[in-house]
Design an enzyme around this catalytic site. Structure first.
Site, mmCIF file in Angstrom:
data_model
loop_
_atom_site.group_PDB
_atom_site.id
_atom_site.type_symbol
_atom_site.label_atom_id
_atom_site.label_comp_id
_atom_site.label_asym_id
_atom_site.label_seq_id
_atom_site.Cartn_x
_atom_site.Cartn_y
_atom_site.Cartn_z
ATOM 1 N N MET A 149 38.151 32.996 38.639
ATOM 2 C CA MET A 149 38.615 31.683 39.086
ATOM 3 C C MET A 149 38.318 31.449 40.562
ATOM 4 O O MET A 149 37.978 30.343 40.975
ATOM 5 C CB MET A 149 40.117 31.564 38.840
ATOM 6 C CG MET A 149 40.523 31.545 37.374
ATOM 7 S SD MET A 149 40.207 29.973 36.564
ATOM 8 C CE MET A 149 41.496 28.966 37.300
ATOM 9 N N GLU A 150 38.456 32.494 41.368
ATOM 10 C CA GLU A 150 38.358 32.325 42.814
ATOM 11 C C GLU A 150 36.932 32.278 43.348
ATOM 12 O O GLU A 150 36.648 31.531 44.280
ATOM 13 C CB GLU A 150 39.136 33.446 43.523
ATOM 14 C CG GLU A 150 40.631 33.386 43.318
ATOM 15 C CD GLU A 150 41.251 32.146 43.930
ATOM 16 O OE1 GLU A 150 40.655 31.560 44.854
ATOM 17 O OE2 GLU A 150 42.344 31.747 43.478
ATOM 18 N N SER A 151 36.055 33.099 42.800
ATOM 19 C CA SER A 151 34.691 33.128 43.364
ATOM 20 C C SER A 151 33.611 33.278 42.302
ATOM 21 O O SER A 151 32.491 33.655 42.629
ATOM 22 C CB SER A 151 34.565 34.276 44.378
ATOM 23 O OG SER A 151 34.596 35.534 43.710
#
Length: 421
Positions: A149-151
């Protein structure tokens, strides 16, 4: 928790000679997850008056940083790269005209490509993930889901130098106190030797590394899981970042061995919706709440949420879901993490149907909902057009007052009712 705005990366990839040396010592240096972003993004020019004012601020901020424990040498060295970045201000002011509905958000969060990549990472990092799970009690698929989700599993860690970005936001004034705190935290990271200012890269708002830690969260939760003496969340090896994420969740309420929650069916006329109402699973079952698809409810104390209102799926969320909310306080985000994790682990996704025909409210309409709720005494937070927990609770309270099922979901129909007075 990391407040989650963007992407980041720090140290450049190790040279071939260093990789070989580390490998000969038994230290795994993975490749191919994400090759660092290369050179940092250039900072656009600004007008001379703004540049001069910014430089005066940098000089004036020096005593405060030193009083906070930053050495003069570290401050001077790190802040020598600080420049006013107008692109950061542009991104800070940017707002989407429409809020993406939860089903479209989850379509992207749990896409086939992302799930396939997550399973590849599950196999590639099986050994460190197993050790991380054993130490912190957070399932490996949840840690991987946060990474995804983040990167996008390290592919989008960001290219902006953190020091100029944070200094620009600290100087700007809109949220200067918050970003001054983040800037001092970033300087402390540099002082500790985990990364230098040139290679501390990330998002426009200061989030860094594979799992996008803000500097204050890094100082509180980042760990050196590889044992190399640095808490390295920037390099191509994601091990420290993944362990740091597990440490964050564990220290923010993750219960080892407990489920995050489950999708549920609700009895007709059910009104006990919202994170403010907590009951044991047995109490929910006694009220007629049942697990979607059969089986018993997972053990624990939790709440019922309906992120798309009465016409969409409902979920019982336990403490582990709330732990993910501490990482990013968005129900959509937390649902994305837990269901991406379920998909990576090969388990069933959401069964219920989303009301895909619903029209999302525009930014102006969402702000109007908040203003009208404020005028009626139901809402007391910022008029920002963000339909978070505070707005949903206000909507539910208004719905109760007019005898409507309190699902907390703001629609064009609800807005029309509010307009009527």
């Amino acid at each position: 928790m990391t407040i989650h705005f963007g992407r980041g990366m720090g140290r450049l990839a190790l040279s071939a000679a260093l990789v070989a040396a580390l490998s000969s010592c038994g230290i795994r240096v993975p490749v191919g997850v994400g090759t660092g972003p290369g050179a940092p993004a250039p900072i656009p020019a600004t007008d001379p008056g703004t540049a001069a004012g910014f430089q005066r601020w940098v000089n004036d901020f020096r005593p405060r940083a030193i009083a906070s424990g930053i050495s003069p040498a570290t401050y001077d060295r790190a802040m020598s790269i600080a420049r006013y970045n107008p692109e950061v201000i542009r991104l800070d002011r940017k707002q989407s005209e429409f809020s993406k509905p939860v089903w479209l958000y989850l379509d992207g969060a749990v896409s086939d490509v992302r799930v396939a990549t997550g399973r590849q990472m599950l196999a590639r990092y099986a050994e460190p993930l197993a050790r991380i799970e054993a130490q912190y009690g957070v399932p490996r698929e949840i840690v991987l889901a946060v990474w995804g989700m983040e990167s996008n599993f390290g592919a989008n860690r960001g290219k902006m130098q953190i020091i100029p970005s944070l200094a620009t936001l600290a100087y700007d004034g809109r949220r200067s106190a918050m970003f001054q705190e983040q800037l001092i935290a970033a300087l402390r990271i540099i002082e500790a030797g985990d990364v230098d200012a040139q290679h501390m890269l990330g998002s426009w708002a200061g989030a860094m590394g594979h799992t996008q830690f803000m500097p204050t969260s890094y100082l509180s939760y980042a760990v050196d899981f590889t044992g190399d003496g640095r808490r390295d969340i920037w390099s191509d090896d994601p091990t420290d970042a993944l362990a740091s994420t597990a440490a964050y969740l564990a220290r923010n309420g993750w219960v080892r061995g407990q489920a995050w929650g489950t999708e549920v069916d609700l009895p007709s006329g059910f009104a006990a919706v919202g994170k403010g109402t907590r009951k044991s699973s047995s109490a929910w079952a006694a009220m007629g709440v049942s697990r979607k698809g059969g089986g018993s409810l997972p053990n624990g104390s939790g709440s019922i949420i309906r992120p798309a209102g009465a016409n969409g799926p409902a979920f019982l969320i336990l403490d582990n879901f709330r732990s993910v909310l501490r990482y990013n306080n968005s129900d959509n985000y937390a649902l994305g993490v837990v269901y991406l994790g379920e998909a990576i682990a090969g388990r069933q996704g959401i069964i219920g149907a989303w009301p895909r025909s619903d029209r999302p409210l525009s930014q102006a309409e969402r702000m109007e909902v908040q203003r009208l709720l404020t005028a009626r005494g139901f809402y007391r937070d910022e008029i920002d057009g963000k339909l978070g927990t505070g707005t949903m609770e206000a909507v539910a309270a208004y719905q109760r007052s007019i005898g409507v099922a309190p699902d907390g979901y703001a629609t064009s129909t609800l807005l029309g009712r509010l307009r009527q007075g």
